[in-house]
Design a protein around this motif. Structure first.
Motif, mmCIF file in Angstrom:
data_model
loop_
_atom_site.group_PDB
_atom_site.id
_atom_site.type_symbol
_atom_site.label_atom_id
_atom_site.label_comp_id
_atom_site.label_asym_id
_atom_site.label_seq_id
_atom_site.Cartn_x
_atom_site.Cartn_y
_atom_site.Cartn_z
ATOM 1 N N ASN A 31 0.757 -1.052 -0.050
ATOM 2 C CA ASN A 31 -0.054 0.046 0.002
ATOM 3 C C ASN A 31 0.800 1.230 0.020
ATOM 4 N N ALA A 32 0.402 2.401 -0.582
ATOM 5 C CA ALA A 32 1.143 3.586 -0.639
ATOM 6 C C ALA A 32 0.332 4.845 -0.615
ATOM 7 N N ASN A 33 0.796 5.885 0.076
ATOM 8 C CA ASN A 33 0.210 6.955 0.293
ATOM 9 C C ASN A 33 0.936 8.350 0.091
ATOM 10 N N LEU A 34 0.441 9.202 -0.353
ATOM 11 C CA LEU A 34 1.191 10.593 -0.566
ATOM 12 C C LEU A 34 0.471 11.424 0.531
ATOM 13 N N ILE A 35 1.187 11.980 1.450
ATOM 14 C CA ILE A 35 0.734 12.772 2.419
ATOM 15 C C ILE A 35 1.616 14.306 2.245
ATOM 16 N N VAL A 36 0.484 15.202 2.186
ATOM 17 C CA VAL A 36 0.890 16.915 2.019
ATOM 18 C C VAL A 36 0.491 17.472 3.225
ATOM 19 N N ASN A 37 1.537 18.035 3.776
ATOM 20 C CA ASN A 37 1.360 18.863 5.033
ATOM 21 C C ASN A 37 1.786 20.254 4.884
ATOM 22 N N LEU A 38 0.990 21.152 5.316
ATOM 23 C CA LEU A 38 1.089 22.713 5.220
ATOM 24 C C LEU A 38 1.189 23.094 6.887
ATOM 25 N N LEU A 39 2.459 23.967 7.036
ATOM 26 C CA LEU A 39 2.503 24.370 8.396
ATOM 27 C C LEU A 39 2.655 25.959 8.565
ATOM 28 N N SER A 40 2.403 26.636 9.380
ATOM 29 C CA SER A 40 2.510 27.831 9.742
ATOM 30 C C SER A 40 4.101 28.157 10.170
ATOM 31 N N ASP A 41 4.520 27.050 10.711
ATOM 32 C CA ASP A 41 6.161 27.237 11.069
ATOM 33 C C ASP A 41 6.471 25.744 11.277
ATOM 34 N N TYR A 42 7.731 25.400 10.610
ATOM 35 C CA TYR A 42 8.238 24.104 10.749
ATOM 36 C C TYR A 42 9.078 23.901 12.219
ATOM 37 N N ARG A 43 8.521 23.326 13.195
ATOM 38 C CA ARG A 43 9.100 23.037 14.297
ATOM 39 C C ARG A 43 9.754 21.384 14.329
ATOM 40 N N SER A 44 10.989 21.363 14.597
ATOM 41 C CA SER A 44 11.793 20.255 14.933
ATOM 42 C C SER A 44 12.418 20.046 16.293
ATOM 43 N N ASN A 45 12.087 19.227 16.920
ATOM 44 C CA ASN A 45 12.463 19.052 18.264
ATOM 45 C C ASN A 45 12.455 20.486 19.065
ATOM 46 N N ASP A 226 15.612 33.655 18.289
ATOM 47 C CA ASP A 226 14.255 33.494 18.496
ATOM 48 C C ASP A 226 13.557 32.226 17.974
ATOM 49 N N SER A 227 14.427 31.488 17.391
ATOM 50 C CA SER A 227 14.005 30.119 16.717
ATOM 51 C C SER A 227 13.718 29.033 17.792
ATOM 52 N N CYS A 228 13.634 29.518 19.106
ATOM 53 C CA CYS A 228 13.473 28.195 19.921
ATOM 54 C C CYS A 228 12.479 28.759 21.079
ATOM 55 N N SER A 229 12.050 30.103 20.958
ATOM 56 C CA SER A 229 11.016 30.578 21.828
ATOM 57 C C SER A 229 9.563 29.929 21.746
ATOM 58 N N ALA A 230 8.731 30.205 22.560
ATOM 59 C CA ALA A 230 7.474 29.612 22.537
ATOM 60 C C ALA A 230 6.265 30.174 21.349
ATOM 61 N N GLY A 231 5.807 29.185 20.836
ATOM 62 C CA GLY A 231 5.048 29.754 19.534
ATOM 63 C C GLY A 231 3.876 28.661 19.440
ATOM 64 N N VAL A 232 2.780 29.162 18.428
ATOM 65 C CA VAL A 232 1.796 28.651 18.190
ATOM 66 C C VAL A 232 1.790 28.158 16.806
ATOM 67 N N VAL A 233 1.723 26.780 16.210
ATOM 68 C CA VAL A 233 1.954 26.434 14.889
ATOM 69 C C VAL A 233 0.409 25.896 14.435
ATOM 70 N N PHE A 234 0.122 26.171 13.262
ATOM 71 C CA PHE A 234 -0.913 25.671 12.523
ATOM 72 C C PHE A 234 -0.670 24.960 11.540
ATOM 73 N N GLY A 235 -1.388 23.671 11.445
ATOM 74 C CA GLY A 235 -1.200 22.653 10.572
ATOM 75 C C GLY A 235 -2.342 22.208 9.646
#
Length: 240
Positions: A31-45, A226-235
């Motif tokens: 089985n296969a899927n294509l997943i598309v994701n739009l984020l207001s900010d890309y946060r990793s860790n 400012d890359s590590c400060s608190a924030g709200v992300v919409f996805g």
């Protein structure tokens, strides 16, 4: 990223353990899927990989009936350099050991065109038991010290098919965190709370993310205060 060694923490297979339910078949057992994701900010860790700007992500996810999985990943990024894309692939396994216990493990390679020093290898694993979730990520083969990221989370079912996911993270990244006083640290923590709901075929989310990193530590770690400060992300996520 911290500027001297240009280390990038990818966390790029975050979607890989979300086994999609609407896969299309390739043969009798794949089985296969294509997943598309739009984020207001890309946060990793906990840290922004797009300098607070929106990011577009895509993933091709493939799964065999035996539990073998693999995928290709791409995301837009912005580190203030010529690099504007994060890309890579992974292979691994997904198993439902019991009705309540699920395990995922993958190994991947992630690269950043126009700056190969950012590239890394990543081991990614998730253990889910009922509503509990434990996530371990180990990054190596990069210019910065090897890094370990651990997360413990819980999902609360809410009315109207809405879910609340809360998560605490503890991360060891080597002696690369320099405080304003000159103190050197090798770890930091993250906190996250996320509301999720599916509507009109799209998975919507609003997420609060914060880290324990000071502005000075973030400057050394990511290159920006400012890359590590608190924030709200919409996805918004669409699975095909």
């Amino acid at each position: 990223m911290f500027k001297n060694s240009t280390a990038i923490i990818a966390g790029a297979v975050a979607l890989s353990c979300q086994i999609p339910a609407h896969a299309f078949q390739i043969g009798d057992s794949v089985n296969a899927n294509l997943i598309v994701n739009l984020l207001s900010d890309y946060r990793s860790n906990g840290a922004s990989q797009s300098r607070g700007d929106p990011a577009l992500q895509g993933e091709l996810f493939v799964m065999h009936d035996s539990g073998l999985i693999g995928g290709l990943w791409m995301s837009s990024v912005d580190f203030g350099t010529k690099t504007r894309r994060e890309e890579g692939g992974y292979i691994g396994i997904y198993k439902e050991l019991t009705e309540d216990l699920k395990v995922t493990a993958t190994v991947g390679r992630f690269m950043y065109p126009k700056n190969s020093t950012y590239s890394l290898n990543e081991f990614y694993s998730v253990v889910e038991y009922k509503n509990f979730r434990y996530n371990l990520v180990y990054d190596w083969a990069m210019e910065a010290p090897n890094a370990t990221y651990q997360y413990l989370g819980y999902t609360f079912p809410l009315p109207y098919d809405t879910k609340l996911y809360i998560e605490y993270g503890y991360h060891n990244v080597g002696d690369v965190l320099y405080g304003a006083s000159g103190k050197i640290s090798d770890n930091y923590q993250t906190r996250k709370a996320s509301l999720k709901k599916s509507f009109v075929g799209i998975d919507w989310s609003v997420t609060y993310i914060d880290t324990s990193l000071s502005d000075n530590e973030c400057l050394y770690f990511m290159g920006y205060e400012d890359s590590c400060s608190a924030g709200v992300v919409f996805g918004a996520t669409k699975v095909f």
